[in-house]
Design a protein around this motif. Structure first.
Motif, short mmCIF file in Angstrom:
data_model
loop_
_atom_site.label_atom_id
_atom_site.label_comp_id
_atom_site.label_asym_id
_atom_site.label_seq_id
_atom_site.Cartn_x
_atom_site.Cartn_y
_atom_site.Cartn_z
N UNK A 12 0.94 -1.09 0.26
CA UNK A 12 -0.01 0.11 -0.03
C UNK A 12 0.88 1.33 -0.04
N UNK A 13 0.36 2.18 -0.54
CA UNK A 13 0.79 3.88 -0.33
C UNK A 13 0.98 3.85 1.22
N UNK A 14 2.25 4.17 1.50
CA UNK A 14 2.87 4.39 3.04
C UNK A 14 1.73 5.14 3.66
N UNK A 15 1.41 6.28 3.27
CA UNK A 15 0.36 7.26 3.95
C UNK A 15 -0.97 6.69 4.29
N UNK A 16 -1.38 5.90 3.32
CA UNK A 16 -2.83 5.09 3.52
C UNK A 16 -2.57 3.94 4.65
N UNK A 17 -1.59 3.21 4.55
CA UNK A 17 -1.40 2.19 5.41
C UNK A 17 -0.98 2.95 6.88
N UNK A 18 -0.14 4.02 7.01
CA UNK A 18 -0.18 4.58 8.38
C UNK A 18 -1.14 5.12 8.90
N UNK A 19 -2.10 5.77 8.10
CA UNK A 19 -3.43 6.24 8.30
C UNK A 19 -4.35 5.19 9.11
N UNK A 20 -4.47 3.97 8.49
CA UNK A 20 -5.09 2.85 8.55
C UNK A 20 -4.54 2.23 10.07
N UNK A 21 -3.24 2.08 10.18
CA UNK A 21 -2.66 1.63 11.50
C UNK A 21 -2.95 2.80 12.60
N UNK A 22 -2.93 3.99 12.31
CA UNK A 22 -3.20 4.98 13.51
C UNK A 22 -4.75 4.80 13.82
N UNK A 23 -5.53 4.50 12.82
CA UNK A 23 -6.95 4.49 13.61
C UNK A 23 -7.04 3.02 14.05
N UNK A 24 -6.35 2.21 13.69
CA UNK A 24 -6.68 1.07 14.37
C UNK A 24 -6.12 0.77 15.84
N UNK A 25 -5.08 1.47 15.98
CA UNK A 25 -4.27 1.90 17.20
C UNK A 25 -5.17 2.72 18.25
N UNK A 26 -5.72 3.72 17.68
CA UNK A 26 -6.61 4.56 18.31
C UNK A 26 -7.95 3.64 18.76
N UNK A 27 -8.48 2.95 17.80
CA UNK A 27 -9.44 2.07 18.22
C UNK A 27 -9.13 1.13 19.59
N UNK A 28 -8.15 0.48 19.35
CA UNK A 28 -7.81 -0.51 20.47
C UNK A 28 -7.86 0.23 21.97
N UNK A 29 -6.91 1.37 21.95
CA UNK A 29 -6.78 2.21 23.00
C UNK A 29 -7.67 2.83 23.70
N UNK A 62 -0.06 6.84 20.39
CA UNK A 62 1.17 7.16 19.89
C UNK A 62 2.40 6.15 20.04
N UNK A 63 2.27 5.74 21.27
CA UNK A 63 3.53 4.52 21.69
C UNK A 63 3.11 3.00 20.85
N UNK A 64 1.81 2.72 20.86
CA UNK A 64 1.33 1.80 20.08
C UNK A 64 1.54 1.92 18.73
N UNK A 65 1.32 2.96 18.06
CA UNK A 65 1.57 3.20 16.61
C UNK A 65 3.15 3.19 16.32
N UNK A 66 4.02 3.83 17.10
CA UNK A 66 5.33 3.59 17.10
C UNK A 66 6.09 2.42 16.85
N UNK A 67 5.58 1.71 17.99
CA UNK A 67 6.25 0.63 18.09
C UNK A 67 5.83 -0.42 17.04
N UNK A 68 4.70 -0.56 16.78
CA UNK A 68 4.04 -1.63 15.53
C UNK A 68 4.46 -0.87 14.28
N UNK A 69 4.58 0.16 14.08
CA UNK A 69 5.34 0.72 12.75
C UNK A 69 6.71 0.31 12.81
N UNK A 70 7.63 0.50 13.80
CA UNK A 70 9.16 -0.13 13.70
C UNK A 70 8.97 -1.34 13.64
#
Length: 184
Positions: free
Chosen positions: A98-115, A142-150
């Motif tokens: 995926x386009x990295x921006x699209x992926x990161x936006x989806x991942x951020x939404x997922x992290x937000x939803x969990x937390x 932010x922690x979740x997103x950063x760790x999972x992205x890394x």
């Protein structure tokens, strides 16, 4: 009958995602995989991105429901890492296609939803105001997103996942310390 078809579409999509990048999956390949017609797909989903979003939402709900005993945000992160490890190839296919921006936006939404779901369930018990919930969601999302992205950038390396687990088990930073700062 409709739920059966919807589940068949979701399972076919996940199977295909384990075999190839998401940008090589079409509505046609999904319906051929599960033996239905295109109209049946469009009855349940507008397009593939909607299918992805619904899978993210249902997976989030399923993981949180299955693990009600999780008593920390760190536990949620660890559970999500365990879940993602089971579907490593699918996650990597999405991440790499995926386009990295699209992926990161989806991942951020997922992290937000969990937390967010985690803290909303604990709000009454912890006597959290809406403002404090928003601060906690921002911090831990932010922690979740950063760790999972890394972790994804490192190819979902098991050694890195183990390091994350060990740091959380040592409780170097805990939810209780953050809560103590917010609730005075």
């Amino acid at each position: 009958m409709a739920n059966f078809t919807k589940l068949a579409i979701e399972k076919a999509f996940i199977k295909l995602l384990n075999e190839r990048p998401i940008n090589q999956i079409t509505v046609r390949t999904i319906v051929e995989e599960c033996g239905i017609n295109r109209n049946s797909f469009y009855y349940h989903f507008r397009d593939i991105p909607e299918l992805v979003n619904e899978l993210i939402e249902s997976t989030t709900d399923e993981v949180l429901e299955r693990h009600k005993s999780i008593d920390s945000v760190e536990g949620i992160v660890l559970e999500f890492i365990n879940f993602a490890s089971k579907y490593k190839r699918a996650f990597q296919n999405v991440y790499n296609s995926l386009n990295r921006e699209v992926f990161e936006q989806d991942l951020l939404v997922t992290c937000d939803r969990f937390v967010r779901k985690y803290f909303e369930k604990r709000a009454d018990k912890l006597k959290l105001s809406k403002e404090n919930i928003e601060v906690l969601v921002l911090i831990y999302r932010s922690e979740f997103f950063g760790l999972f992205s890394e972790w994804l950038m490192r190819g979902m390396d098991e050694e890195f996942a183990q390091q994350i687990k060990e740091i959380f088990q040592q409780k170097l930073v805990t939810e209780e310390k953050v809560l103590a700062l917010l609730i005075k």
